[in-house]
Write a protein that holds these residues in place. Structure first.
Motif, mmCIF file in Angstrom:
data_model
loop_
_atom_site.group_PDB
_atom_site.id
_atom_site.type_symbol
_atom_site.label_atom_id
_atom_site.label_comp_id
_atom_site.label_asym_id
_atom_site.label_seq_id
_atom_site.Cartn_x
_atom_site.Cartn_y
_atom_site.Cartn_z
ATOM 1 N N GLN A 13 -6.768 -22.350 12.950
ATOM 2 C CA GLN A 13 -6.177 -21.274 13.748
ATOM 3 C C GLN A 13 -5.556 -20.204 12.849
ATOM 4 O O GLN A 13 -5.627 -19.012 13.152
ATOM 5 C CB GLN A 13 -5.132 -21.855 14.699
ATOM 6 C CG GLN A 13 -5.745 -22.742 15.788
ATOM 7 C CD GLN A 13 -4.722 -23.269 16.764
ATOM 8 O OE1 GLN A 13 -3.885 -22.514 17.257
ATOM 9 N NE2 GLN A 13 -4.775 -24.557 17.066
ATOM 10 N N GLN A 16 -8.397 -18.121 11.545
ATOM 11 C CA GLN A 16 -8.902 -17.227 12.586
ATOM 12 C C GLN A 16 -7.987 -16.019 12.761
ATOM 13 O O GLN A 16 -8.449 -14.880 12.907
ATOM 14 C CB GLN A 16 -9.036 -18.000 13.904
ATOM 15 C CG GLN A 16 -10.125 -19.063 13.886
ATOM 16 C CD GLN A 16 -10.006 -20.038 15.037
ATOM 17 O OE1 GLN A 16 -9.138 -19.905 15.901
ATOM 18 N NE2 GLN A 16 -10.864 -21.058 15.047
ATOM 19 N N ALA A 17 -6.682 -16.277 12.735
ATOM 20 C CA ALA A 17 -5.725 -15.182 12.884
ATOM 21 C C ALA A 17 -5.819 -14.209 11.716
ATOM 22 O O ALA A 17 -5.783 -12.980 11.899
ATOM 23 C CB ALA A 17 -4.309 -15.740 13.002
ATOM 24 N N SER A 21 -10.513 -13.283 14.298
ATOM 25 C CA SER A 21 -11.311 -13.886 15.375
ATOM 26 C C SER A 21 -10.473 -14.667 16.375
ATOM 27 O O SER A 21 -11.010 -15.224 17.329
ATOM 28 C CB SER A 21 -12.385 -14.808 14.775
ATOM 29 O OG SER A 21 -11.779 -15.912 14.132
ATOM 30 N N ALA A 22 -9.160 -14.707 16.169
ATOM 31 C CA ALA A 22 -8.308 -15.534 17.025
ATOM 32 C C ALA A 22 -8.385 -15.128 18.491
ATOM 33 O O ALA A 22 -8.402 -15.980 19.387
ATOM 34 C CB ALA A 22 -6.863 -15.483 16.532
ATOM 35 N N LYS A 23 -8.449 -13.849 18.762
ATOM 36 C CA LYS A 23 -8.436 -13.372 20.161
ATOM 37 C C LYS A 23 -9.644 -13.888 20.926
ATOM 38 O O LYS A 23 -9.555 -14.175 22.123
ATOM 39 C CB LYS A 23 -8.394 -11.846 20.199
ATOM 40 C CG LYS A 23 -8.163 -11.297 21.604
ATOM 41 C CD LYS A 23 -7.839 -9.817 21.577
ATOM 42 C CE LYS A 23 -7.530 -9.282 22.980
ATOM 43 N NZ LYS A 23 -6.386 -9.972 23.603
ATOM 44 N N TYR A 25 -10.903 -16.655 20.816
ATOM 45 C CA TYR A 25 -10.754 -18.064 21.177
ATOM 46 C C TYR A 25 -9.498 -18.335 22.004
ATOM 47 O O TYR A 25 -9.129 -19.500 22.188
ATOM 48 C CB TYR A 25 -10.739 -18.927 19.908
ATOM 49 C CG TYR A 25 -12.028 -18.845 19.123
ATOM 50 C CD1 TYR A 25 -13.215 -19.351 19.649
ATOM 51 C CD2 TYR A 25 -12.058 -18.249 17.866
ATOM 52 C CE1 TYR A 25 -14.399 -19.272 18.936
ATOM 53 C CE2 TYR A 25 -13.245 -18.172 17.144
ATOM 54 C CZ TYR A 25 -14.404 -18.679 17.685
ATOM 55 O OH TYR A 25 -15.574 -18.593 16.986
ATOM 56 N N GLU A 26 -8.871 -17.296 22.513
ATOM 57 C CA GLU A 26 -7.644 -17.494 23.283
ATOM 58 C C GLU A 26 -7.861 -18.383 24.496
ATOM 59 O O GLU A 26 -7.056 -19.278 24.785
ATOM 60 C CB GLU A 26 -7.069 -16.137 23.718
ATOM 61 C CG GLU A 26 -6.401 -15.359 22.590
ATOM 62 C CD GLU A 26 -5.849 -14.026 23.067
ATOM 63 O OE1 GLU A 26 -6.184 -13.611 24.205
ATOM 64 O OE2 GLU A 26 -5.090 -13.388 22.302
ATOM 65 N N ARG A 27 -8.938 -18.148 25.202
ATOM 66 C CA ARG A 27 -9.197 -18.941 26.407
ATOM 67 C C ARG A 27 -9.463 -20.399 26.040
ATOM 68 O O ARG A 27 -8.984 -21.321 26.716
ATOM 69 C CB ARG A 27 -10.401 -18.376 27.155
ATOM 70 C CG ARG A 27 -10.709 -19.109 28.455
ATOM 71 C CD ARG A 27 -11.800 -18.412 29.233
ATOM 72 N NE ARG A 27 -12.139 -19.131 30.445
ATOM 73 C CZ ARG A 27 -13.054 -18.736 31.316
ATOM 74 N NH1 ARG A 27 -13.715 -17.604 31.106
ATOM 75 N NH2 ARG A 27 -13.313 -19.447 32.388
#
Length: 205
Positions: A13, A16-17, A21-23, A25-27
């Motif tokens: 995580q 990703q941040a 790309s973190a956004k 995978y928010e869901r």
């Protein structure tokens, strides 16, 4: 708490941040990953004759082993458990040794013909001296001798993207595809022979 940390560890995580790309995978972070056998997964498993099983030693040294068999040799035991027979032949026993001290395991399934792949995180255990279980997992007629069973408990699974998967077909898949072509060729050859045997005046205009 869901199982997302099994797949997206804190380190993942963080990566990703940091890389933007973190956004995306928010869901997934909110919902977690599936941990049960769905019809989609069961259908995929039924078509597979190859799987890669990853294990690790107690101190984390990884090991990947290819397992193969007839299509569908990885069986669905229940909604959380998969199983397959362990055949006689391999005498290194690295996978078995790893599982004796570290039950964390991972399955990677790749279907090049359909350009699909599925990955599963979980825990695995070796079951010795249970002929009834081995009997349910072994495909009779397959040229191998089962010695034990390996059961895999699913903690999370995911459908990976198809990018960079090169389409490939097995001999059996090619034979099935060619069977239709060969049938059509035979029909055309028969029709050609029939027409050649007709008098000129009876040939279609």
């Amino acid at each position: 708490m869901n199982n997302v940390s099994r797949v997206f560890t804190p380190a993942a995580q963080k990566a990703q941040a940091e890389r933007g790309s973190a956004k995306a995978y928010e869901r997934r972070l909110a919902e977690g990953f599936p941990d049960k056998v769905t019809p989609e997964l069961a259908a995929f498993l039924a078509e597979q004759d190859t799987v890669f099983l990853a294990t690790a030693t107690a101190d984390g040294a990884p090991y990947i082993q290819h397992r193969g068999g007839p299509k569908g040799f990885v069986k669905v035991i229940d909604e959380h458990t998969l199983g397959f027979a362990d055949y006689r032949g391999n005498r290194q026993y690295i996978t078995l040794a790893n599982l004796s001290e570290n039950d964390r395991a991972y399955l990677f399934l790749l279907d090049p013909a359909r350009r699909q792949r599925i990955k599963l995180w979980g825990r695995a255990r070796v079951v010795e001296d249970d002929p009834a279980l081995v009997e349910t997992l072994f495909d009779h007629g397959y040229k191998a001798r089962p010695e034990r069973a390996i059961l895999f408990t699913i903690e999370a699974w995911d459908v990976n993207c198809s990018q960079h998967i090169v389409t490939r077909f097995t001999e059996a898949e090619i034979a099935d595809a060619l069977a239709t072509v060969q049938t059509k060729i035979a029909e055309l050859e028969a029709e050609n022979a029939r027409l050649r045997a007709l008098p000129v005046q009876q040939l279609p205009q």
